[in-house]
Design an enzyme around this catalytic site. Structure first.
Site, PDB file in Angstrom:
ATOM      1  N   ALA A  21     -42.714  -3.435  42.511  1.00  0.00           N
ATOM      2  CA  ALA A  21     -42.704  -3.115  41.082  1.00  0.00           C
ATOM      3  C   ALA A  21     -42.487  -1.618  40.896  1.00  0.00           C
ATOM      4  O   ALA A  21     -42.565  -0.850  41.857  1.00  0.00           O
ATOM      5  CB  ALA A  21     -44.017  -3.541  40.448  1.00  0.00           C
ATOM      6  N   CYS A  22     -42.230  -1.228  39.677  1.00  0.00           N
ATOM      7  CA  CYS A  22     -42.009   0.163  39.305  1.00  0.00           C
ATOM      8  C   CYS A  22     -43.130   1.053  39.847  1.00  0.00           C
ATOM      9  O   CYS A  22     -44.290   0.690  39.688  1.00  0.00           O
ATOM     10  CB  CYS A  22     -41.973   0.278  37.780  1.00  0.00           C
ATOM     11  SG  CYS A  22     -41.799   1.947  37.167  1.00  0.00           S
TER      12      CYS A  22
END
Lengths: 83, 179
Positions: A21-22
């Site tokens: 994820a980011c």
């Protein structure tokens, strides 16, 4: 570049950041870009929606040429040419 | 003013301008909540990927999150011991700023993060350290709460300093944040 053209590209470096994820994909891209030469093509695989916006902005800043996106079923392929 | 002096004057001004627009992020990390520290660390690591230098100034409640639960510091005052007991011992004991529900909320968020492959605070601090994110801890906050440097986490770029260091960093950064 069109999707058809992008599909024919063989990247010099493929970064598989699927599942992170980011800011995982961006960090992976930053790490991997150091391993290729100027003018070479890098492909980033990401399942994070935000990456589609982040990588082009990052390329703009770093002056890499963003070549485009190919959408696959569960992930995105992003292509860029190193400045 | 003659021509040569004008040039010198201009060079000085350009030098100042260049210094003032460093590609750097300065962040005050004030809150000691799990969600806010998480946001701070995601922005910090993202900024490094975005090719910025990053300097974090941990102050007040956030300083407790930098404690290493395995380490102990001696010679604390009564108040220092009290603060040490009342505040979370390290980043894995933090509470959520909302919906904490006696720790249930925090546990749920951690479970969700794992499921969605969001990096944990442990991972984020590790990556931040490897990428050269500087963590400056407010000396006054540590003193106030009785924290000692020897009970803080092992981190490559960890310094104890004052507000002037933050101001110096912030004034030459393009981006400044307070979390």
């Amino acid at each position: 570049m069109t999707t058809e053209e992008l599909k024919t590209i063989t990247a010099n470096q493929i970064v598989d950041a699927r599942g992170t994820a980011c800011p995982g994909p961006l960090l992976a891209a930053k790490k991997a870009i150091g391993e290729i030469e100027s003018g070479e093509v890098m492909e980033i695989l990401s399942s994070d929606e935000g990456t589609k916006h982040d990588i082009p902005r990052w390329c703009e800043k770093m002056e890499h040429e963003f070549l485009g996106i190919v959408e696959e079923d569960s992930y995105t392929r992003l292509f860029l040419k190193k400045a | 003013m003659d021509f040569e002096n004008q040039i010198l004057e201009l060079q000085k001004k350009v030098g100042k301008l260049e210094k003032g627009t460093k590609d750097q992020l300065s962040m005050v990390v004030f809150s000691g909540d799990l969600d806010k520290i998480l946001a701070a660390m995601i922005i910090a690591t993202g900024a490094v990927a975005y090719d910025m230098q990053v300097k974090l100034f941990f102050t007040f409640w956030a300083t407790a999150s930098l404690r290493d639960p395995k380490k102990k510091a001696s010679g604390k005052s009564f108040m220092g011991k009290m603060f040490g007991m009342m505040l979370p011992k390290g980043k894995n004991k933090l509470k959520l700023s909302k919906m904490n529900m006696a720790g249930m909320g925090a546990a749920m968020i951690k479970g969700l993060m794992k499921k969605k492959n969001v990096a944990s605070l442990d991972e984020l601090f590790k990556v931040a350290g490897e990428l050269g994110v500087v963590i400056n801890i407010c000396e006054m906050s540590m003193d106030l709460m009785g924290f000692k440097k020897e009970e803080m986490i092992d981190y490559p770029n960890l310094n104890v300093c004052g507000v002037a260091t933050f101001l110096a960093d912030a004034s030459e950064s393009k981006v400044q944040l307070f979390i």
